[in-house]
Design an enzyme around this catalytic site. Structure first.
Site, PDB file in Angstrom:
ATOM      1  N   LYS A  34      -6.852   1.017  -3.511  1.00  0.00           N
ATOM      2  CA  LYS A  34      -6.421   0.407  -2.248  1.00  0.00           C
ATOM      3  C   LYS A  34      -6.474   1.402  -1.098  1.00  0.00           C
ATOM      4  O   LYS A  34      -6.921   1.064   0.004  1.00  0.00           O
ATOM      5  CB  LYS A  34      -5.000  -0.156  -2.377  1.00  0.00           C
ATOM      6  CG  LYS A  34      -4.449  -0.749  -1.073  1.00  0.00           C
ATOM      7  CD  LYS A  34      -5.314  -1.894  -0.540  1.00  0.00           C
ATOM      8  CE  LYS A  34      -4.959  -2.309   0.871  1.00  0.00           C
ATOM      9  NZ  LYS A  34      -3.660  -2.978   0.987  1.00  0.00           N
ATOM     10  N   THR A  63       0.865  -1.177   0.000  1.00  0.00           N
ATOM     11  CA  THR A  63       0.000   0.000   0.000  1.00  0.00           C
ATOM     12  C   THR A  63       0.900   1.225   0.000  1.00  0.00           C
ATOM     13  O   THR A  63       1.665   1.444   0.949  1.00  0.00           O
ATOM     14  CB  THR A  63      -0.905   0.010   1.242  1.00  0.00           C
ATOM     15  OG1 THR A  63      -1.689  -1.193   1.254  1.00  0.00           O
ATOM     16  CG2 THR A  63      -1.824   1.217   1.235  1.00  0.00           C
ATOM     17  N   LYS A  86       0.261   4.530   8.995  1.00  0.00           N
ATOM     18  CA  LYS A  86       0.822   4.740   7.654  1.00  0.00           C
ATOM     19  C   LYS A  86      -0.274   4.881   6.600  1.00  0.00           C
ATOM     20  O   LYS A  86      -0.286   5.845   5.821  1.00  0.00           O
ATOM     21  CB  LYS A  86       1.735   3.582   7.272  1.00  0.00           C
ATOM     22  CG  LYS A  86       2.212   3.608   5.812  1.00  0.00           C
ATOM     23  CD  LYS A  86       3.022   2.391   5.456  1.00  0.00           C
ATOM     24  CE  LYS A  86       2.219   1.141   5.230  1.00  0.00           C
ATOM     25  NZ  LYS A  86       1.533   1.104   3.906  1.00  0.00           N
TER      26      LYS A  86
END
Length: 310
Positions: A180, A104, A248
């Site tokens: 995503k 990702t 993150k």
């Protein structure tokens, strides 16, 4: 749209044997691939290869053995190391080889990586994954991909064989990573909301297991509530996906939206919750540990694990 490839490779490389990577590698091995693997952790590749496949010391060694490499590392920084660090894969890959990136990452970074690899004569598939370790191991995870047609033509079969659903979302890199991070927006918000709901129930004196039973059979349920609050009930915060993963990932979501001045109030709040959990010492615990930021509640204790029986 979801499609399947008609061509099939017979060998593949995989770099990164963490929870998801090990599952993907096992799936490809079952599918009959001549699999070449490596991992930064000493002994991880050898342990996997003991049941089939070939262990290598670094990405360059993997790259010399196959025309398709699947990278399943944590983030863009680790992907840079895999490709361009000492003993990196990029310099060792043969022209026309395909690099499949499953992390990702910032969509703009993924777009730039496609161009950087193209300058070396290499093909690239932007292919973030979702579904968790269990679905990776069973071959039922989801791939959100985008790539040039020639990359799909050469390595689309690897995607098909490692996942239950492969979505082809565009003819160049970027769309896969955009979808995503939108998925991660929802996942992070749902986990944060699930933790908030469970915390309130406990605070109000509702039995946690009873609350879980009711919610999972009611309209307020979500996949994340059902999955992550089961970890809370068990008192088991062994990281399948850690708190810092959502620090993150939601950070990437907010960075993307900030660039176009698009407001994301729920994602912003969820990000702050995971940041609070991380700085409170729960960074490497399961992401369900975000519930630990709520004061004045007593969480279910860890359940004793049953002894293995012959």
């Amino acid at each position: 749209m979801e499609t399947r490839s008609n061509t099939r490779s017979t060998s593949a490389g995989l770099i990164g044997l963490g929870a998801m990577g090990a599952g993907i590698a096992a799936t490809l091995r079952r599918a009959g691939y001549d699999l070449h693997v490596c991992d930064a952790r000493p002994g991880a590749a050898e342990a996997f290869a003991a049941e089939g496949g070939t262990a290598h010391a670094n990405p360059a060694e993997v790259a010399r053995q196959c025309d398709c490499i699947v990278s399943v590392v944590v983030n863009a920084q680790q992907t840079e190391e895999v490709l361009f660090g000492p003993n990196g894969a990029a310099a060792a890959m043969k022209p026309g080889s395909v690099f499949i990136m499953c992390s990702t990452v910032d969509p703009n970074w993924s777009i730039s990586l496609e161009q950087r690899l193209a300058e070396r004569g290499l093909l690239y598939i932007d292919a973030p994954i979702s579904g968790g370790a269990a679905k990776a191991a069973s071959g039922q995870m989801t791939v959100m991909s985008s790539a040039r047609p020639e990359a799909y033509a050469k390595a689309g079969s690897v995607l098909d064989d490692m996942a239950g659903k492969v979505y082809r979302l565009g003819d160049k890199a970027g769309a896969g990573s955009k979808v995503k991070i939108i998925n991660q927006l929802l996942a992070g918000v749902h986990i944060a909301a699930a933790a908030e709901a469970m915390a309130l129930g406990i605070r109000e004196g509702v039995a946690a297991d009873a609350l879980y039973e009711v919610i999972t059979h009611s309209a307020g349920n979500s996949w994340m509530f059902e999955n992550r609050m089961a970890h809370v009930l068990a008192g088991d915060y062994t990281p399948l996906s850690a708190v810092d993963i959502f620090v993150k990932d939601l950070g990437l979501v907010l960075d993307t939206a900030r660039a176009s001045k698009f407001p994301l109030p729920l994602a912003s709040t969820a990000h702050q919750m995971f940041m609070q959990a991380s700085t409170a010492g729960f960074a490497r615990e399961d992401d369900s540990a975000v519930i630990k930021i709520f004061p004045g509640i007593e969480l279910p204790p860890a359940k004793a694990k049953k002894e293995d029986t012959p």
